[in-house]
Motif scaffolding. Structure first.
Motif, PDB file in Angstrom:
ATOM      1  N   VAL A 109     -19.438  -3.607  26.497  1.00 42.25           N
ATOM      2  CA  VAL A 109     -19.212  -2.707  27.627  1.00 42.25           C
ATOM      3  C   VAL A 109     -20.508  -2.552  28.411  1.00 42.25           C
ATOM      4  CG1 VAL A 109     -18.538  -0.382  28.340  1.00 42.25           C
ATOM      5  CG2 VAL A 109     -17.396  -1.478  26.397  1.00 42.25           C
ATOM      6  N   GLY A 110     -20.483  -3.055  29.612  1.00 45.22           N
ATOM      7  CA  GLY A 110     -21.622  -2.899  30.505  1.00 45.22           C
ATOM      8  C   GLY A 110     -22.695  -3.958  30.376  1.00 45.22           C
ATOM      9  N   TRP A 111     -22.612  -4.811  29.372  1.00 40.69           N
ATOM     10  CA  TRP A 111     -23.627  -5.857  29.243  1.00 40.69           C
ATOM     11  C   TRP A 111     -23.099  -7.029  28.417  1.00 40.69           C
ATOM     12  CZ3 TRP A 111     -26.022  -7.109  24.444  1.00 40.69           C
ATOM     13  CH2 TRP A 111     -25.604  -6.317  23.380  1.00 40.69           C
ATOM     14  N   MET A 112     -23.815  -8.172  28.472  1.00 41.93           N
ATOM     15  CA  MET A 112     -23.421  -9.373  27.725  1.00 41.93           C
ATOM     16  C   MET A 112     -24.648  -9.964  27.057  1.00 41.93           C
ATOM     17  SD  MET A 112     -21.495 -12.854  29.026  1.00 41.93           S
ATOM     18  CE  MET A 112     -22.986 -13.626  29.641  1.00 41.93           C
ATOM     19  N   GLU A 113     -24.500 -10.382  25.830  1.00 39.52           N
ATOM     20  CA  GLU A 113     -25.601 -11.003  25.103  1.00 39.52           C
ATOM     21  C   GLU A 113     -26.005 -12.330  25.769  1.00 39.52           C
ATOM     22  OE1 GLU A 113     -24.550 -11.625  21.086  1.00 39.52           O
ATOM     23  OE2 GLU A 113     -23.878  -9.556  20.750  1.00 39.52           O
ATOM     24  N   PRO A 114     -27.307 -12.639  25.790  1.00 37.41           N
ATOM     25  CA  PRO A 114     -27.716 -13.954  26.315  1.00 37.41           C
ATOM     26  C   PRO A 114     -27.060 -15.067  25.501  1.00 37.41           C
ATOM     27  CG  PRO A 114     -29.604 -12.499  26.016  1.00 37.41           C
ATOM     28  CD  PRO A 114     -28.442 -11.825  25.357  1.00 37.41           C
ATOM     29  N   TYR A 115     -26.551 -16.059  26.220  1.00 33.11           N
ATOM     30  CA  TYR A 115     -25.829 -17.129  25.520  1.00 33.11           C
ATOM     31  C   TYR A 115     -25.964 -18.431  26.295  1.00 33.11           C
ATOM     32  CZ  TYR A 115     -22.085 -19.662  23.141  1.00 33.11           C
ATOM     33  OH  TYR A 115     -21.365 -20.580  22.425  1.00 33.11           O
ATOM     34  N   LEU A 116     -26.270 -19.500  25.584  1.00 34.89           N
ATOM     35  CA  LEU A 116     -26.278 -20.850  26.141  1.00 34.89           C
ATOM     36  C   LEU A 116     -25.094 -21.610  25.573  1.00 34.89           C
ATOM     37  CD1 LEU A 116     -30.042 -21.962  26.039  1.00 34.89           C
ATOM     38  CD2 LEU A 116     -28.666 -21.425  28.045  1.00 34.89           C
ATOM     39  N   ASN A 117     -24.234 -22.056  26.456  1.00 29.52           N
ATOM     40  CA  ASN A 117     -23.076 -22.817  26.008  1.00 29.52           C
ATOM     41  C   ASN A 117     -23.507 -24.161  25.431  1.00 29.52           C
ATOM     42  OD1 ASN A 117     -20.297 -21.566  26.927  1.00 29.52           O
ATOM     43  ND2 ASN A 117     -21.807 -21.050  28.495  1.00 29.52           N
ATOM     44  N   PRO A 118     -22.916 -24.585  24.324  1.00 31.20           N
ATOM     45  CA  PRO A 118     -23.265 -25.904  23.781  1.00 31.20           C
ATOM     46  C   PRO A 118     -22.563 -27.027  24.548  1.00 31.20           C
ATOM     47  CG  PRO A 118     -21.626 -24.864  22.390  1.00 31.20           C
ATOM     48  CD  PRO A 118     -21.977 -23.853  23.453  1.00 31.20           C
ATOM     49  N   GLN A 119     -23.279 -28.096  24.769  1.00 38.85           N
ATOM     50  CA  GLN A 119     -22.647 -29.342  25.230  1.00 38.85           C
ATOM     51  C   GLN A 119     -22.712 -30.314  24.071  1.00 38.85           C
ATOM     52  OE1 GLN A 119     -23.249 -31.388  29.159  1.00 38.85           O
ATOM     53  NE2 GLN A 119     -24.140 -32.993  27.875  1.00 38.85           N
ATOM     54  N   TYR A 120     -21.548 -30.667  23.567  1.00 39.59           N
ATOM     55  CA  TYR A 120     -21.482 -31.583  22.434  1.00 39.59           C
ATOM     56  C   TYR A 120     -21.520 -33.017  22.963  1.00 39.59           C
ATOM     57  CZ  TYR A 120     -19.907 -27.343  20.093  1.00 39.59           C
ATOM     58  OH  TYR A 120     -19.817 -26.062  19.606  1.00 39.59           O
ATOM     59  N   ASN A 121     -22.558 -33.738  22.612  1.00 43.34           N
ATOM     60  CA  ASN A 121     -22.635 -35.159  22.966  1.00 43.34           C
ATOM     61  C   ASN A 121     -21.906 -35.942  21.868  1.00 43.34           C
ATOM     62  OD1 ASN A 121     -24.138 -34.243  25.057  1.00 43.34           O
ATOM     63  ND2 ASN A 121     -25.969 -35.430  24.609  1.00 43.34           N
ATOM     64  N   ALA A 122     -20.592 -35.947  22.005  1.00 44.14           N
ATOM     65  CA  ALA A 122     -19.748 -36.592  20.999  1.00 44.14           C
ATOM     66  C   ALA A 122     -19.849 -38.104  21.125  1.00 44.14           C
ATOM     67  CB  ALA A 122     -18.307 -36.128  21.158  1.00 44.14           C
ATOM     68  N   MET A 123     -19.656 -38.797  20.012  1.00 48.87           N
ATOM     69  CA  MET A 123     -19.733 -40.251  19.986  1.00 48.87           C
ATOM     70  C   MET A 123     -18.355 -40.842  19.679  1.00 48.87           C
ATOM     71  SD  MET A 123     -22.895 -40.686  20.659  1.00 48.87           S
ATOM     72  CE  MET A 123     -23.060 -42.446  20.401  1.00 48.87           C
ATOM     73  N   VAL A 124     -18.023 -41.895  20.429  1.00 49.29           N
ATOM     74  CA  VAL A 124     -16.749 -42.581  20.209  1.00 49.29           C
ATOM     75  C   VAL A 124     -16.871 -43.448  18.953  1.00 49.29           C
ATOM     76  CG1 VAL A 124     -15.064 -44.184  21.158  1.00 49.29           C
ATOM     77  CG2 VAL A 124     -16.242 -42.583  22.684  1.00 49.29           C
ATOM     78  N   TRP A 125     -16.091 -43.082  17.940  1.00 51.42           N
ATOM     79  CA  TRP A 125     -16.096 -43.834  16.684  1.00 51.42           C
ATOM     80  C   TRP A 125     -14.819 -44.633  16.478  1.00 51.42           C
ATOM     81  CZ3 TRP A 125     -18.882 -42.834  11.625  1.00 51.42           C
ATOM     82  CH2 TRP A 125     -20.226 -42.478  11.857  1.00 51.42           C
ATOM     83  N   GLY A 126     -13.845 -44.438  17.344  1.00 53.86           N
ATOM     84  CA  GLY A 126     -12.590 -45.172  17.198  1.00 53.86           C
ATOM     85  C   GLY A 126     -11.779 -45.107  18.479  1.00 53.86           C
TER      86      GLY A 126
END
Length: 838
Positions: free
Chosen positions: A165-182
């Motif tokens: 309420v009234g504020w938001m915690e600092p947050y960095l969204n993750p970017q998943y560098n996924a790898m094509v395995w199949g």
């Protein structure tokens, strides 16, 4: 809005994406990386056979072409070869990036791959993966952005737990560098390794990437060939391979003998195929590429396989690189060769990025697998292979592993010099003695350069012409060319097509383009001396009924195709054929075409239902199996509609797909949905390379897939605007091969599209001596009879030709008896026993 200027409607505008999902990709991120697939360690591999004294593999990727906004030079020539292709490849790289942006997914579900067994594996559904509309390989990186939702389903910029309420915690969204395995193209699923996945929603934005190696190998090959054109002692070899001139050919002063001094492995080869193999074996055409021009169904691959086997058996030190532009094409060549060579002599080179699901089981013994990954066998093993088969691009593996002619020559020469210091040592033989390229018209010129750079001789020292590798290409420039992201004609023009346009090939009196009247002109004594043709024209089609071939033969091959297929009349009893009852039917249909709102392209529900009805009709007649039936459309959206309808009607085994998916394939029955029934947006289709109107190569491929039955559904008033379609419609109308609105038939006013082809005449007026038993002279059933003046003229011409052939046979026998060159005859086809008794 001004009333004087109509609104421009872009029917291919990108689909609407809610801004809330787009914003997710712009938020500050922290990167989480995933483990990649295993790859070949080229530096370590080279050290296993070369140490560090003579060769060193570059562990880095090849350089990418520098970004350039300037268009390439207007003319491609040897003086500016690298500059020309550098600009073209820079444009292609930008187009690949745009392609990835267009294929990005938003709010897509990610599912755990529970049955995979490997850690952190998930699968992502990717529409269009089956049709290769997205270039993706094992080892590619896919960027995943997790989407967070609020209590009411609203999109949040961070997990709900960070909101207070009234504020938001600092947050960095993750970017998943996924790898094509199949990759499973059949189910359109990518298998991704996603390490460190945090709890939360399983909905993601997925962005695809362009792997540097996809373009850098092409750029490096162009650099190598540019250097070969300008430096060292062998510039003439590179010049004659890429820009052959008359001086590179050889003159012919006598007619060819009617015998050969080798025994064919495939005893069913025809005259033109044998001639092509014999020319290459005798090397009598000069130091230029030998081009095998093979229209659909004429046995290009059969000829190339025979040539490879003959070259290998001719000398003990022959080692061939056989390439094709795609994995399926390379697999086909391997499948043919494996029937004659053991795994110790034949190797199918696959990149680590290839999925095992895509490889036929029969070819696996001819591959090398290291820890569940395709790789290179030991150096000693590679050197023992007589034939290595791979794709044009994957030939770069040999270059990066220092297994090309130039590096191997440097290694051997350096070692000999070190062992015999101060002594004169003979130049070693080149390892790769030839490059054979199948389906060469589908490979871009830079792709061809990758293969050429493997077999290219070292720039020093000078080698005799007899020691230089041969280069043979087989293909058809009238079918679909290279598949590229950029739409320009430059990269879509193959080396095969460009070579055939050069005067040495195009202006030769025996070139297919110089023939008229549907008869291949034979070489006669009066034409000598002449440059030996560095090409072969295959003319005998072993796939299709002559009625199916009639229009393509006339429009693309100077009316020269000879139908040789047998048993092509099994569908003639179907009640749907009209008019002359030939197995060709045009169905006039003007149902409205519609555009998908998500950017999927055009579809036509009425046409799809009609196509399925025709398929069901033939299937219910018991004349064809589902697996022998194909329904194709040039639009992906229509393919999706057709597949849905076919599943509902229990036709799951009917092959349904886009035109590109069927190049090189064949089906007993083909139903072609042209889909487009309005001409308003045809220009936009052309700009994106879609549709079959004003697309001659796509038109040719579509019609020539059918073996025994062809049904085409379309609007004649739209199709007739294309001269090729006009010719086909005229053929169907002349012979009443037409179903639908009579008023919609194309009106004939003479001109090119009203010309009756040679095959059509043969169908209408078969030779008299074969009308009794109901077959044409080539073994195909005759489907039309006529007793009029035109038939009499046609029959007299046939009888006159037979008389000439009998005279030629008598002259040939006389020549054999006296053994004199003066007794040689024009090069009509000899009797088969004359070829095999040599």
């Amino acid at each position: 809005m001004s009333a004087s200027k109509p609104m421009s409607l872009d029917v291919y505008a990108p689909p609407y994406i809610p801004q809330a999902f787009k914003v997710i990709n712009t938020l500050p991120v922290r990167f989480l990386y995933s483990a990649g697939v295993r790859w070949i360690d080229y530096a370590s591999y080279v050290r296993t056979f070369a140490g560090s004294s003579f060769l060193a593999a570059d562990p880095n990727l090849h350089p990418l072409p520098p970004s350039s906004e300037s268009p390439p030079p207007q003319i491609l020539d040897a003086r500016d070869y690298h500059h020309y292709w550098r600009s073209v490849l820079a444009l292609e790289l930008r187009a690949l990036h745009r392609e990835c942006e267009e294929q990005a997914l938003y709010n897509a579900p990610l599912f755990p791959a529970q049955s995979d067994g490997r850690p952190n594996m998930f699968w992502l559904g990717v529409p269009g993966l089956r049709e290769m509309s997205l270039h993706v390989e094992l080892g590619d990186t896919v960027y995943l952005r997790q989407i967070h939702f609020g209590p009411a389903g609203e999109v949040l910029h961070a997990p709900l737990s960070t909101y207070h309420v009234g504020w938001m915690e600092p947050y960095l969204n993750p970017q998943y560098n996924a790898m094509v395995w199949g990759i499973d193209r059949r189910t359109e699923q990518l298998y991704l390794r996603v390490d460190g996945l945090e709890p939360g929603s399983m909905r993601f934005n997925a962005s695809f990437t362009v792997q540097a190696g996809r373009v850098s190998a092409l750029h490096k090959a162009v650099i190598d060939m540019d250097q070969a054109l300008h430096t060292g002692h062998q510039p003439r070899w590179a010049q004659s391979m890429l820009f052959p001139e008359a001086i590179d050919g050889k003159m012919q002063t006598t007619l060819n003998k009617g015998t050969i001094n080798w025994s064919p492995i495939d005893t069913k080869l025809n005259y033109e195929q044998i001639r092509a193999v014999d020319n290459v074996l005798s090397s009598n055409y000069g130091a230029v590429p030998y081009v095998i021009s093979g229209p659909p169904g004429t046995g290009k691959t059969k000829t190339l396989v025979e040539l490879a086997l003959q070259l290998v058996s001719s000398k003990p030190n022959v080692h061939l690189l056989v390439c094709a532009p795609s994995d399926p094409a390379a697999d086909t060549v391997t499948e043919r060769l494996r029937q004659h060579l053991p795994p110790a002599q034949l190797f199918r080179l696959n990149p680590p990025s290839r999925s095992f699901l895509e490889l036929p089981d029969s070819i696996l013994p001819f591959c090398f697998v290291d820890d569940d990954t395709f790789s290179l066998p030991a150096f000693r093993v590679v050197m023992a292979f007589k034939i290595v088969v791979t794709t044009c691009r994957d030939a770069d593996i040999l270059n990066r592993a220092c297994l090309g002619n130039a590096d191997l020559f440097k290694l051997e020469r350096g070692l000999l010099s070190a062992l015999h210091h101060g002594a004169d040592t003979a130049a070693p033989d080149l390892h790769w003695t030839g490059l054979l390229m199948d389906e060469a018209a589908q490979a871009s010129e830079p792709e061809a350069c990758v293969s050429l750079s493997v077999v290219a001789p070292p720039r020093e020292p000078s080698l005799p012409a007899s020691a230089l590798p041969v280069f043979v290409l087989a293909g058809d420039q009238n079918q679909l060319g290279p598949r590229t992201a950029s739409r320009g004609k430059i990269l879509q023009t193959s080396l095969f097509e460009r070579l055939l346009s050069r005067p040495l090939y195009a202006e030769h009196p025996l070139a297919r383009s110089k023939q008229s009247g549907g008869v291949m002109r034979p070489l006669t004594q009066k034409m000598l001396p002449i440059r030996r043709p560095p090409f072969a024209n295959l003319i005998r089609n072993y796939r299709s009924h002559p009625a199916i071939l009639a229009t393509p033969s006339a429009q693309f091959y100077q009316d020269t195709l000879e139908p040789e297929a047998v048993s092509t009349d099994s569908l003639l009893s179907w009640s749907g054929w009209t008019g002359e009852k030939w197995p060709v039917l045009f169905v006039s249909h003007a149902g409205r075409d519609e555009i998908e709102q998500d950017g999927g392209g055009w579809y036509n529900n009425d046409e799809a239902r009609l196509a399925c009805q025709y398929a069901q009709s033939v299937l219910q007649a018991g004349l064809v199996e589902q697996s022998e039936t194909c329904i194709m459309s040039p639009f992906r959206a229509q393919v999706n509609v057709l597949r849905k309808l076919a599943r509902e009607q229990r036709m799951r085994d009917v092959n349904i797909g886009p035109l590109e998916a069927f190049q090189g394939l064949e089906s007993k029955l083909v139903i072609l949905c042209t889909t487009r029934t309005r001409d308003r947006f045809i220009e936009q289709d052309l700009a994106r390379g879609l549709g079959v109107i004003h697309e001659p190569k796509r038109f040719n491929v579509a019609l020539t897939r059918a073996k025994e039955g062809l049904v085409v559904i379309g609007n004649p008033s739209v199709l007739e605007k294309d001269p090729n379609w006009g010719a086909f419609l005229a053929f169907c109308r002349r012979n009443t091969l037409w179903e639908g609105d009579m008023d919609a038939r194309v009106e004939l006013d003479g001109g090119e599209k009203a010309v009756v082809s040679r095959l059509e005449r043969q169908l209408l007026y078969p030779p008299l001596d074969n009308r009794i038993n109901g077959t044409l002279s080539n073994g195909v059933r005759s489907l039309g009879l006529a007793d009029d003046d035109e038939h009499v003229l046609w029959q007299s011409g046939v009888e006159y030709e037979h008389a000439l052939r009998e005279v030629d046979d008598d002259e040939y026998d006389d020549a054999e008896q006296d053994g004199s060159e003066e007794g040689e005859i024009a090069e009509h086809e000899p009797h088969r026993d004359q070829w095999y008794s040599a």
